[in-house]
Design an enzyme around this catalytic site. Structure first.
Site, PDB file in Angstrom:
ATOM      1  N   CYS B 136     -37.295  48.304  58.786  1.00  8.74           N
ATOM      2  CA  CYS B 136     -38.687  47.953  58.488  1.00  8.74           C
ATOM      3  C   CYS B 136     -38.863  47.212  57.168  1.00  8.74           C
ATOM      4  O   CYS B 136     -39.903  46.594  56.937  1.00  8.74           O
ATOM      5  CB  CYS B 136     -39.552  49.211  58.469  1.00  8.74           C
ATOM      6  N   HIS B 388     -47.335  46.177  63.174  1.00  6.38           N
ATOM      7  CA  HIS B 388     -46.081  46.303  62.433  1.00  6.38           C
ATOM      8  C   HIS B 388     -44.952  45.574  63.174  1.00  6.38           C
ATOM      9  O   HIS B 388     -44.175  46.206  63.886  1.00  6.38           O
ATOM     10  CB  HIS B 388     -45.766  47.791  62.254  1.00  6.38           C
TER      11      HIS B 388
END
Lengths: 145, 439
Positions: B136, B388
């Site tokens: 991430c 995201h």
């Protein structure tokens, strides 16, 4: 796959959790690796837990409740054994997330023992389950892991 | 070290489309960048760095395990679907499930080499081109790599571009056997939530303000995944329970999206803009890879260390000069911040880690942000509100802060900003990267 990982997987397939230990410094190494993260010594597998002959004890660090398929009822009935997932610190130095079936929510600090382990049928990794010990708590049990 | 600044930004809309090829998403964000930075000739770019959480090997593998059967959610891991993994810790992109829809695309065949591919597609002939993968936080780590190229003198102009396809295999850290069968991100998020609530007497209702504000801010972000969706605090509280400590609307949603920035040296920047945004501070911290090494489930230590170091570096390099505070810079000087709110509880935990709230007061700070409709934190809606796309997230965060500092954020522009901060993390907060940016 490394020899030590093959050996580990053969054991866990039979329900035995063999703690990976460093042959040089004795540290438990988890997740499993060929070499120790402390001293880079060679790792071997220790005796197995999970067949009932030996008990691997630990304490819950944190926990939450599983809700299969999102069906949360909020039931607080103590007659129903619910399923929790818990971060457990074992006395051997290993920490991992395991499932615990219990009628009431566990709390951090609660004593548990590794009751079973195996390979996930979907191939996503290992399965660990803990349970609350049947016997009265051993005064020498781990308290600060 | 030479100074380095951001001279251009480009973003794509975030979508749930899984049919698009990775290189297409990258290229669209690059086109947006060069369309809005017409002074820059693409032939000036000396290095191309791509950020992608699957290392450029995106695929639509779906072995079907660890599935939550839901329809969204998951910081770095979709609640609705999953991807292949194996017991020896390796990802298996595209190894199971239905064949990819458009496998003639390089990314759909599991190809790497995405940075040179992007360079060719965008008509650039850089000296260097490589991909950065760090789940991430791939985006900010790619920015650090680009910054280092410029600061060291290896390059004067660097393109950093990140993208992700929604069903990326980068969502789940299969290596981490300390998670047992609980590898999906909703499990670590639940344990952090439980730990945080227990440590500081915080309730589920207290945390419901985080998504409510995130979605409200995302309304004015045209790139957001679903800007028309604006759940209230009550909607969040009533959303479907995923675990005892996590609801569906507490989760950010994986999506398809891209973002790019152009980094230039001080010498080169003047050719492209008279409104550069300087990267004044960089901080990084890795406490572990495995979740179980978290020493305290109520804190994100990597965030604290990374932000501390970024502010310290910015201060030591005169980053505070813009505020007339000489060689020091503290968190109170930060006008706008983009922080990694993968799940509701992450916002208060990170506010505390950054020093924007006292220990244990993060939830109160989140409530204040909500009640004042503040855009100081996550003005574009954060990960929860905007979506995201793992490899693009850090770049989208940096692009937002750059746009805020340049007063180019249009409908979501808050006050006149001079100092901004980006915090981006990976794998349950086991690592963090922070950037301090000044005008």
């Amino acid at each position: 796959m490394s020899p030590v990982l093959s050996e580990f997987e053969r054991a866990i397939e039979r329900g035995l959790f063999r703690v990976p230990e460093c042959t040089e410094c004795g540290a438990a190494v988890w997740p499993l690796s060929e070499f120790c993260s402390v001293c880079l010594g060679v790792v071997r597998l220790g005796p197995g837990y999970g067949d009932g002959s030996r008990r691997l004890r630990g304490r819950i660090v944190e926990c939450s409740m599983e809700i299969p398929s999102g069906r949360f009822t909020g039931s607080s009935s103590s007659s129903v054994r619910r399923s929790f997932f818990c971060l457990v610190a074992f006395e051997c130095g290993i920490r991992l997330i395991a499932r615990l079936a219990a009628p009431v929510p566990p709390a951090p600090g609660d004593l548990v023992v590794l009751s079973s382990c195996g390979l996930s049928p979907e191939g996503s990794g290992y399965i660990f389950e803990v349970s609350t010990p049947d016997a009265p708590e051993d005064p020498a049990s781990p308290t600060n892991m | 070290m030479r100074r380095a600044c951001i001279v251009g930004c480009g973003t794509t809309g975030f979508t749930s489309d899984t049919s698009e090829a990775l290189e297409s998403v990258l290229l669209r964000s690059v086109k947006d960048l060069f369309d809005s930075t017409p002074e820059c000739d693409r032939r000036d770019v000396e290095a191309v760095i791509v950020s992608n959480a699957s290392g450029g090997c995106a695929g639509s593998g779906s072995a079907g395990h660890n599935s939550y059967g839901g329809d969204g959610g998951g910081g770095g891991g979709s609640v609705g679907d999953s991807s292949g993994g194996s017991r020896d810790g390796s990802s298996r992109p595209g190894s199971a499930g239905s064949p990819p829809a458009r496998d003639h695309h390089a990314s759909r065949r599991g190809s790497g080499y995405m940075a040179p591919i992007l360079a060719e597609l965008a008509g650039m002939r850089p000296r260097a081109a490589h991909t950065v993968e760090s789940l991430c936080s791939s985006g900010t780590n790619a920015i650090v790599s680009g910054y280092a190229h410029v600061a060291s003198g290896l390059a004067d102009v660097v393109l950093v571009s990140g993208a992700e396809i929604r069903d990326t295999p980068g969502r789940i850290l299969w290596w981490d056997d300390s998670r047992g069968q609980f590898k999906h991100p909703v499990y670590w998020a639940s344990l952090l939530t439980s730990g945080y609530k227990r440590a500081f007497g915080v309730s589920d209702d207290d945390l419901a303000v985080v998504p409510a504000r995130a979605y409200e801010n995302a309304r004015s972000n045209p790139d957001a995944l679903r800007p028309e969706v604006t759940p209230t605090v009550e909607d969040v509280a009533g959303s479907r329970r995923l675990t005892g400590d996590l609801r569906l609307l507490d989760c950010s949603r994986p999506c398809t999206g891209g973002a790019s920035i152009l980094i230039a040296s001080e010498n080169a920047a003047g050719r492209y803009t008279d409104n550069p945004v300087w990267i004044a501070g960089v901080g990084q911290s890795v406490t572990s890879a495995g979740f179980a090494k978290h020493s305290d489930p109520s804190r994100i230590e990597s965030a604290r260390m990374a932000c501390r170091d970024a502010l310290r570096m910015a201060g030591s390099r005169g980053g505070g000069a813009a505020r007339g505070v000489g060689a020091t810079l503290s968190i109170s000087d930060v006008d706008v911040a983009e922080i990694h709110d993968a799940f509701s509880v992450c916002e208060p935990m990170i506010l505390e880690a950054l020093g924007m709230a006292e220990p244990g007061r993060g939830a109160a700070a989140s409530r204040e942000l909500y009640e004042t409709a503040s855009r100081r934190v996550n003005p574009r809606g954060g990960l929860i509100g905007a979506g995201h796309p793992l490899g693009a997230t850090g770049l989208a965060q940096a692009a937002e802060v750059a746009r805020q500092l340049r007063c180019e954020a249009r409908g979501r522009q808050a006050d006149h900003h001079e100092v901004g901060l980006v915090h981006n993390m990976a794998a349950a907060g086991t690592s963090s990267t922070a950037l301090v940016m000044v005008r």
